[in-house]
Design an enzyme around this catalytic site. Structure first.
Site, PDB file in Angstrom:
ATOM      1  N   HIS A  67      35.370 -25.224 -10.559  1.00 47.68           N
ATOM      2  CA  HIS A  67      33.977 -25.439 -10.152  1.00 47.68           C
ATOM      3  C   HIS A  67      33.618 -24.495  -9.007  1.00 47.68           C
ATOM      4  O   HIS A  67      34.457 -24.158  -8.178  1.00 47.68           O
ATOM      5  CB  HIS A  67      33.768 -26.903  -9.750  1.00 47.68           C
ATOM      6  CG  HIS A  67      33.909 -27.820 -10.919  1.00 47.68           C
ATOM      7  ND1 HIS A  67      34.192 -29.156 -10.808  1.00 47.68           N
ATOM      8  CD2 HIS A  67      33.829 -27.576 -12.257  1.00 47.68           C
ATOM      9  CE1 HIS A  67      34.266 -29.687 -12.014  1.00 47.68           C
ATOM     10  NE2 HIS A  67      34.060 -28.750 -12.906  1.00 47.68           N
ATOM     11  N   HIS A 124      28.158 -24.758 -10.601  1.00 53.07           N
ATOM     12  CA  HIS A 124      28.992 -25.196 -11.737  1.00 53.07           C
ATOM     13  C   HIS A 124      29.836 -26.381 -11.295  1.00 53.07           C
ATOM     14  O   HIS A 124      30.740 -26.222 -10.466  1.00 53.07           O
ATOM     15  CB  HIS A 124      29.897 -24.030 -12.191  1.00 53.07           C
ATOM     16  CG  HIS A 124      30.868 -24.399 -13.272  1.00 53.07           C
ATOM     17  ND1 HIS A 124      32.143 -23.899 -13.336  1.00 53.07           N
ATOM     18  CD2 HIS A 124      30.760 -25.233 -14.331  1.00 53.07           C
ATOM     19  CE1 HIS A 124      32.770 -24.385 -14.393  1.00 53.07           C
ATOM     20  NE2 HIS A 124      31.954 -25.199 -15.008  1.00 53.07           N
ATOM     21  N   HIS A 181      30.944 -21.296 -23.639  1.00 54.44           N
ATOM     22  CA  HIS A 181      30.606 -21.878 -22.327  1.00 54.44           C
ATOM     23  C   HIS A 181      31.147 -21.076 -21.154  1.00 54.44           C
ATOM     24  O   HIS A 181      30.707 -21.250 -20.033  1.00 54.44           O
ATOM     25  CB  HIS A 181      31.102 -23.313 -22.238  1.00 54.44           C
ATOM     26  CG  HIS A 181      32.539 -23.455 -21.788  1.00 54.44           C
ATOM     27  ND1 HIS A 181      33.593 -22.878 -22.463  1.00 54.44           N
ATOM     28  CD2 HIS A 181      33.096 -24.115 -20.743  1.00 54.44           C
ATOM     29  CE1 HIS A 181      34.721 -23.184 -21.851  1.00 54.44           C
ATOM     30  NE2 HIS A 181      34.457 -23.919 -20.806  1.00 54.44           N
TER      31      HIS A 181
END
Lengths: 455, 137
Positions: free
Chosen positions: A191, A222, A378
């Site tokens: 992240h 994110h 993704h």
């Protein structure tokens, strides 16, 4: 394509969306996992792997599986994954890369202080049970009512920032307790929060419509649904293991634990999963709100004047009830996207690179509706294990290499920089070329990081 | 006997084997392995404790529940754990205490999202038991 004849028990064909280079990077085990999914009841053809696919738990990361509720189809906590609504928000700005570079260290340091990140960090919000229920039921709408973000943020988010019919009564007490203090936190691992320069535009019209301009800077967030989502996934894996046995579903891999869509165990999970989805949408909006505050302080201007508008926000770990045209007929199916992004016609698609490499803004397409249940890749996907990356790289070296390249990075733990070294990931640009060539999402803009905050 | 060791088996995550002469020791060492991923346990003194009681369907299920519960308790109480005392009765009832101190990013390494079922197992060995555990990071 992997025709269903390749393995006994496969009900439908599986498709791997990859060019030669991408295909070579997908492990045999991930391909076997794809064929496992093709064996489940009610599966709709085809089961898909995206070019960034890699081995995951049950379903590979970077895969899509759709199931028909009217054909005994299943819903699976295992196939949605532990980090429910892990996803991305992209925020534009009218600041030039030069203006941001001049204040980059201050921006990175202030952001690092403003956004709790890293394992062991403390959230700034303490929700009571009623407030948490509000987050779980109403997601971003709750956040905006509390003064975090604005209506336009909601309108520029998948599902308008809240899935309907989320039911906190289907969430365990343990999951609720994990969610109380973690709203507005980034987490750790892959992240991140980044300031990115728009270095190339490929679709002027879409870029203009979404407020993206070459040479200007964007913010990318994110992260996911934190401990609450992890606990919901853990709880329902156990419930779905028993449900599979109860309903006589033969699991080729117990990590594909599932229940019939039209069962109490299936619908309870869907309602609980939506709570985690909504929590995550609210989480990213609150982080966005605090980031606007950081920019206001550093540039001494209001965020509206700085053009800090949400371009789009979306999920890449989720199960959705959607209508798709299948064999010429419209059918409602439950689409599991695990490490896959929704790619609906003309809507923004966000794909994150690894730390220090580019991320991308793309545009969804009609081709994706026909080929991939409206889905695309993704991210980069790991190419090297964390253990191997730690052995091979030094966090401090990664940091200084990035600084030599004009990028500033701050991490809660320097070791994370070794684990997340750009070389430990696949080449995101090659993945983007694949999805672009396949027509399942089209390039709009390339975003290159200037500043990185890692948990 | 080693307490635990990690294997480079998973591209994105972490897999370890824990060992113990008894189930109690196995559960304690598995918890030590788990928290060695999450934090620098050498910097985590026993200042606080959390009591955990669980009942599992069998010994493997109990180990899964124990490690999952520790992840939850660590977040809920904002604690890193480094020491554990486990008692197991009747093969599936756990009575344990986890000891640790206030969590802080300075001591933190990486977040473990969940314990997974990949290769999850307990096996009998010549001198006790071993458990294989994979963690989603």
């Amino acid at each position: 394509m992997l025709p269903k004849a390749v393995r006994p028990g496969m009900r439908v064909n599986a498709v791997i969306l990859a060019n030669k280079q991408a295909l070579e990077m997908i492990e045999d085990e991930a391909i076997e996992q794809l064929t496992n999914v093709a064996m489940l009841p009610g599966v709709v053809e085809p089961v898909l792997a995206m070019p960034d696919a890699h081995w995951g738990y049950g379903l590979p990361m970077g895969a899509v599986g759709a199931f028909d509720p009217n054909d005994n189809g299943i819903i699976s906590s295992g196939m949605t994954g532990f980090d429910i609504n892990c996803g991305i928000n992209l925020i534009s700005s009218n600041l030039s890369a030069a203006a941001v570079r001049a204040k980059l260290r201050e921006l990175v340091n202030n952001s690092f202080k403003a956004i709790p990140c890293g394992v062991g960090s403390k959230g700034k919000l303490r929700l009571n049970k009623d407030e948490l229920n509000g987050v779980l039921k109403y997601g971003m709408k709750w956040a905006v009512q509390q003064g975090y973000g604005v209506q336009e943020d909601i309108e520029r988010t998948e599902e308008n920032g809240a899935m309907e019919e989320a039911d906190p009564n289907k969430v365990s007490d343990l999951a609720l307790r994990r969610g109380m203090d973690q709203l507005g936190t980034l987490g750790s691992g892959n992240h991140f929060l980044e300031f990115q320069e728009v270095t190339e535009i490929f679709d002027e019209e879409a870029a203009k419509k979404w407020g993206i301009e070459k040479g200007k800077v964007c913010i990318m967030v994110h992260c996911g649904s934190r401990g609450l989502g992890h606990q919901i996934a853990t709880d329902y894996l156990k419930i779905h293991e028993k449900a599979a046995e109860k309903y006589g579903i033969k699991l080729p891999d117990k990590q594909l634990a599932c229940a019939p869509i039209n069962s109490a165990e299936g619908q309870d999970y869907f309602k609980a999963m939506k709570c985690a989805v909504n929590y995550s949408f609210a989480n990213r909006l609150i982080i966005t709100h605090w980031m606007r505050g950081v920019f206001e302080h550093v540039f001494d201007q209001k965020w509206r004047e700085l053009g800090l508008n949400t371009v789009y926000g979306l999920a890449h770990n989720i199960c959705k009830q959607e209508k798709h045209i299948i064999n010429g007929k419209e059918r409602e199916v439950y689409v599991h996207r695990k490490g896959a992004t929704r790619s609906f016609p003309d809507l923004p698609v966000l794909i994150a690179g690894s730390m220090g490499t580019s991320s991308w803004l793309l545009k969804g397409t009609y081709e994706a509706m026909g080929l991939t249940f409206g889905s695309t890749a993704h991210g980069a996907g790991r190419a090297m294990s964390r253990e191997a990356a730690i052995k091979k790289f030094w966090g401090n070296n990664i940091k200084s290499e990035m600084e030599k390249a004009g990028r500033i990075v701050r991490a809660a733990n320097i070791k994370v920089l070794a684990e997340e070294a750009p070389q430990a990931y696949k080449d995101v640009d090659a993945i983007i070329e694949t999805v672009h060539e396949a027509g399942v999402s089209l390039k709009v803009a390339k975003l290159v990081p200037l500043g990185v905050i890692k948990g | 006997m080693k307490a635990f060791e990690f294997f480079d088996d998973l591209t994105s995550d972490a897999l370890f084997k824990a060992y113990g002469k008894t189930y109690e020791e196995l559960f304690e060492n598995a918890a030590r392995a788990l928290f060695s991923l999450i934090c620098d346990t050498s910097k985590v003194p026993d200042r606080y404790s959390v009591a955990i009681k669980l009942e599992g369907e069998n010994i493997e299920g109990l180990l899964y529940d124990w490690l999952s519960q520790l992840l939850a308790e660590s977040e809920i109480n904002a604690l890193f754990f480094s020491n554990f005392r486990v008692t197991i009765n009747e093969g599936n009832k756990l009575d344990a205490v986890a000891y640790g101190s206030r969590a802080s990013p300075r001591m933190g390494k990486v977040q473990v999202k969940a314990i997974t079922k990949y290769k999850f197992s307990i096996e009998k060995t010549d001198d006790g038991f071993s458990a294989t555990v994979s963690c989603d990071i």
